[in-house]
Scaffold this motif. Structure first.
Motif, PDB file in Angstrom:
ATOM      1  N   VAL A   1      -5.139   0.333  -4.291  1.00 33.57           N
ATOM      2  CA  VAL A   1      -5.545   0.985  -3.041  1.00 33.57           C
ATOM      3  C   VAL A   1      -7.031   0.761  -2.779  1.00 33.57           C
ATOM      4  CG1 VAL A   1      -5.773   3.220  -1.861  1.00 33.57           C
ATOM      5  CG2 VAL A   1      -3.671   2.673  -3.109  1.00 33.57           C
TER       6      VAL A   1
ATOM      7  N   SER B   1      -6.756  -1.604   0.291  1.00 35.06           N
ATOM      8  CA  SER B   1      -6.830  -0.704   1.460  1.00 35.06           C
ATOM      9  C   SER B   1      -8.262  -0.390   1.867  1.00 35.06           C
ATOM     10  CB  SER B   1      -6.089   0.600   1.167  1.00 35.06           C
ATOM     11  OG  SER B   1      -4.771   0.333   0.780  1.00 35.06           O
TER      12      SER B   1
ATOM     13  N   GLU C   1       0.830  -1.204   0.000  1.00 35.11           N
ATOM     14  CA  GLU C   1       0.000   0.000   0.000  1.00 35.11           C
ATOM     15  C   GLU C   1       0.866   1.256   0.000  1.00 35.11           C
ATOM     16  OE1 GLU C   1      -3.723   1.593   2.541  1.00 35.11           O
ATOM     17  OE2 GLU C   1      -1.898   1.226   3.704  1.00 35.11           O
TER      18      GLU C   1
END
Length: 115
Positions: A104, A108, A45
């Motif tokens: 992402v 994430s 990330e």
């Protein structure tokens, strides 16, 4: 006749200051990614965010430098135009910014695959 430095004008100073902020943020993200990697932690990330922010910052800073110089910003003797290809390439390769954003979003934010 004009003894005022060009950077004293907000129209020049603010974009240059913005570039400084963006470049420093990219540097900090790169340091975070390196620290995570060096310590055996998941760095994907942070590495993707570092790549994204550095590519965006470099292109934005270069574009602003060219703009501040006006027509001379594209003159070969200033060297700015020569940097444009590399800065633009880093936005696309080896991984495009869209793929970074996909990573992402999925890794994430837990969003579903979008491609």
């Amino acid at each position: 006749m004009w003894d005022v430095p060009i950077g004293a004008h907000q129209g020049v100073a603010h974009p240059l200051a913005k570039g400084k902020v963006e470049a420093d943020l990219a540097r900090l993200m790169t340091q975070k990614a390196a620290w995570l990697y060096d310590n055996g932690l998941e760095a994907g990330e942070a590495a993707n965010m570092a790549k994204y922010s550095a590519a965006e910052a470099s292109l934005a800073c270069l574009d602003q430098a060219i703009q501040v110089h006006g027509g001379n910003g594209l003159a070969r003797e200033y060297g700015l135009a020569d940097l444009w290809f590399t800065a633009r390439l880093m936005r696309t390769a080896p991984v495009s910014r869209e793929m970074v954003l996909n990573f992402v979003a999925q890794q994430s934010l837990g969003l579903p695959k979008s491609y």
